[in-house]
Design an enzyme around this catalytic site. Structure first.
Site, PDB file in Angstrom:
ATOM      1  N   GLY A  15       0.749  -1.141  -0.044  1.00 20.24           N
ATOM      2  CA  GLY A  15      -0.184  -0.045  -0.042  1.00 20.24           C
ATOM      3  C   GLY A  15       1.065   0.927  -0.109  1.00 20.24           C
ATOM      4  N   PHE A  17       1.537   3.171   2.371  1.00 21.51           N
ATOM      5  CA  PHE A  17       2.854   4.050   3.398  1.00 21.51           C
ATOM      6  C   PHE A  17       3.173   2.002   4.551  1.00 21.51           C
ATOM      7  CE2 PHE A  17       0.862   7.917   4.106  1.00 21.51           C
ATOM      8  CZ  PHE A  17      -0.460   7.326   3.786  1.00 21.51           C
ATOM      9  N   ARG A  61       3.784  -2.432   3.336  1.00 27.32           N
ATOM     10  CA  ARG A  61       3.369  -3.660   3.066  1.00 27.32           C
ATOM     11  C   ARG A  61       2.328  -4.402   3.645  1.00 27.32           C
ATOM     12  NH1 ARG A  61       7.244  -5.691  -1.105  1.00 27.32           N
ATOM     13  NH2 ARG A  61       8.505  -3.700  -2.134  1.00 27.32           N
ATOM     14  N   LYS A  80      -0.491  -5.834   7.727  1.00 23.03           N
ATOM     15  CA  LYS A  80      -0.349  -4.746   7.496  1.00 23.03           C
ATOM     16  C   LYS A  80       1.210  -4.314   7.815  1.00 23.03           C
ATOM     17  CE  LYS A  80      -2.906  -1.123   5.294  1.00 23.03           C
ATOM     18  NZ  LYS A  80      -4.060  -0.413   4.914  1.00 23.03           N
ATOM     19  N   ASP A 104     -13.564   6.376   1.014  1.00 22.66           N
ATOM     20  CA  ASP A 104     -12.958   5.432  -0.312  1.00 22.66           C
ATOM     21  C   ASP A 104     -12.866   4.192  -1.029  1.00 22.66           C
ATOM     22  OD1 ASP A 104      -9.326   4.805  -0.229  1.00 22.66           O
ATOM     23  OD2 ASP A 104     -10.871   5.972  -1.728  1.00 22.66           O
TER      24      ASP A 104
HETATM   25 CL1  ASH Z   1      -5.399  -6.931   3.748  1.00 22.20          CL
HETATM   26  C1  ASH Z   1      -5.359  -8.301   3.118  1.00 22.20           C
HETATM   27  C2  ASH Z   1      -5.812  -9.679   3.268  1.00 22.20           C
HETATM   28  N1  ASH Z   1      -5.986 -10.025   2.309  1.00 22.20           N
HETATM   29  C3  ASH Z   1      -5.296 -10.009   1.426  1.00 22.20           C
HETATM   30  C4  ASH Z   1      -4.191  -9.949   0.733  1.00 22.20           C
HETATM   31  N2  ASH Z   1      -4.729 -11.071  -0.626  1.00 22.20           N
HETATM   32  C5  ASH Z   1      -4.507 -12.063  -1.086  1.00 22.20           C
HETATM   33  C6  ASH Z   1      -4.623 -13.874  -1.820  1.00 22.20           C
HETATM   34  C7  ASH Z   1      -4.277 -13.776  -2.150  1.00 22.20           C
HETATM   35  C8  ASH Z   1      -3.514 -13.094  -3.524  1.00 22.20           C
HETATM   36  N3  ASH Z   1      -3.459 -14.271  -5.613  1.00 22.20           N
HETATM   37  C9  ASH Z   1      -1.995 -12.947  -6.145  1.00 22.20           C
HETATM   38  C10 ASH Z   1      -2.359 -13.526  -7.593  1.00 22.20           C
HETATM   39  O1  ASH Z   1      -3.298 -15.144  -7.364  1.00 22.20           O
HETATM   40  C11 ASH Z   1      -4.009 -15.964  -6.782  1.00 22.20           C
HETATM   41  C12 ASH Z   1      -3.592 -15.631  -5.239  1.00 22.20           C
HETATM   42  C13 ASH Z   1      -3.597 -11.650  -3.337  1.00 22.20           C
HETATM   43  C14 ASH Z   1      -3.952 -11.511  -2.190  1.00 22.20           C
HETATM   44  N4  ASH Z   1      -3.790  -9.062  -0.735  1.00 22.20           N
HETATM   45  C15 ASH Z   1      -4.202  -7.609  -0.577  1.00 22.20           C
HETATM   46  C16 ASH Z   1      -3.239  -6.684  -1.313  1.00 22.20           C
HETATM   47  C17 ASH Z   1      -2.313  -5.547  -0.987  1.00 22.20           C
HETATM   48  C18 ASH Z   1      -1.846  -4.580  -1.734  1.00 22.20           C
HETATM   49  C19 ASH Z   1      -2.270  -4.954  -3.012  1.00 22.20           C
HETATM   50  N5  ASH Z   1      -2.715  -6.469  -3.506  1.00 22.20           N
HETATM   51  C20 ASH Z   1      -3.006  -7.294  -2.211  1.00 22.20           C
HETATM   52  C21 ASH Z   1      -4.341  -6.990   1.246  1.00 22.20           C
HETATM   53  N6  ASH Z   1      -4.693  -8.424   1.712  1.00 22.20           N
END
Ligand code: ASH
EC number: 2.7.11.1
Length: 273
Positions: free
Chosen positions: A22, A24, A26, A42, A136
């Site tokens: 994010g 601020f 990771r 986070k 937001d």
């Molecule tokens: Cl808070 C929080 C709780 N869970 C998550 C999450 N979960 C999550 C699960 C699975 C996959 N995949 C990536 C592709 O292949 C399939 C699985 C990505 C993120 N991602 C973020 C996040 C935050 C910023 C950017 N991008 C992801 C924040 N999260």
């Protein structure tokens, strides 16, 4: 009585792969060592909090998200800090960002879009009932659980509405007209956003996109809304969008009315909500 909440520390967790970053800090996949429970951790650097002066916003995010309990709102289980960082222990959303699904498919089906709008409406009705305005809501802040159910994350910009609902506060006798008039409409920013999201889910991009920010503002203020011929979108969907993207907040469709809209009733999958 003391604090019954367990005091967490980094030693309680095994850190996995980064999930994303994010502004601020990771977000990491993590596992609580004893229970093996999977969470998202986070990490926010204190120097970033100083630099961007986001103490109050972060505190508000934590207070609000800790207090909210709803199937479509990502849980904040707790938090801890060390000298340089603050750690938020968040519910892990197995399906990742809704944004990824949207970009992958170009746009969603009417059933998917209606199901997500119904979930968002229920989550917002819950938040507004607790005088919380998210402000937001955008695809980046929307995550999916293992069943593809939507979870609103990142309450960083939400506010505890100062205007307690009429039913919740004392006498209105001394209120100026503009206060009485606005009291019930500051929540309507989230209703507007539901219209933007519904359009973006169905067409793949937001309705007032433009080359420059200035042009986007002009299009928003003019409600310069047009529906492309492709992909083919039902008249009911366009009708719902047109009743949300209304300049006068008091004229926007209420959350209750959204839930009863023919397009939602017909297309939303009650299991997915
Ligand atoms: Cl808070 C929080 C709780 N869970 C998550 C999450 N979960 C999550 C699960 C699975 C996959 N995949 C990536 C592709 O292949 C399939 C699985 C990505 C993120 N991602 C973020 C996040 C935050 C910023 C950017 N991008 C992801 C924040 N999260």
């Amino acid at each position: 009585a003391g604090n019954t909440e367990k005091q967490w520390s980094l030693a309680d967790f095994e850190i996995g792969r980064p999930l994303g970053k994010g502004k601020f800090g990771r977000v990491y996949l993590a596992r609580e060592a004893k229970s093996k429970y999977i969470v998202a951790l986070k990490v926010i650097f204190k120097e970033q909090i100083e630099k961007y002066k986001i103490h109050h916003q972060l505190r508000r995010e934590m207070e609000i998200q800790t207090s909210l309990r709803h199937p479509n709102i990502l849980r904040l289980f707790g938090w801890f800090h060390d000298n340089e960082r603050i750690f938020l222990i968040l519910e892990y959303a197995h399906g990742g960002e809704l944004y990824g699904v949207l970009k992958q498919n170009g746009h969603l089906t009417e059933q998917q879009a209606a199901t997500y709008i119904a979930s968002l409406s229920q989550a917002l009705a819950y938040c507004h009932g607790k005088c919380v305005i998210h402000r937001d809501i955008k695809p980046e802040n929307l995550l999916l659980d293992h069943e593809g159910r939507l979870k609103i994350a990142d309450f960083g910009w939400s506010v505890q509405s100062s205007n307690k609902r009429k039913t919740m506060c004392g006498t209105l006798d001394y209120l100026a007209p503009e206060m009485v008039e606005n009291r019930d409409h500051d929540y309507a920013v989230d209703n507007w956003t539901l219209g933007i999201l519904c359009y973006e889910f169905l067409y793949g991009n937001p309705p007032f996109e433009a080359e420059s920010q200035k042009d986007t503002f002009k299009r928003i203020l003019k409600i310069d809304l047009s529906f492309p011929l492709t992909p083919n979108v039902s008249e009911e969907a366009k009708n719902l969008i047109s009743q949300l993207l209304v300049k006068d907040p008091s004229k926007r469709l209420s959350i209750e009315k959204i839930m009863q809209h023919p397009w939602i009733v017909k297309n939303a999958d009650p299991k997915g909500v």
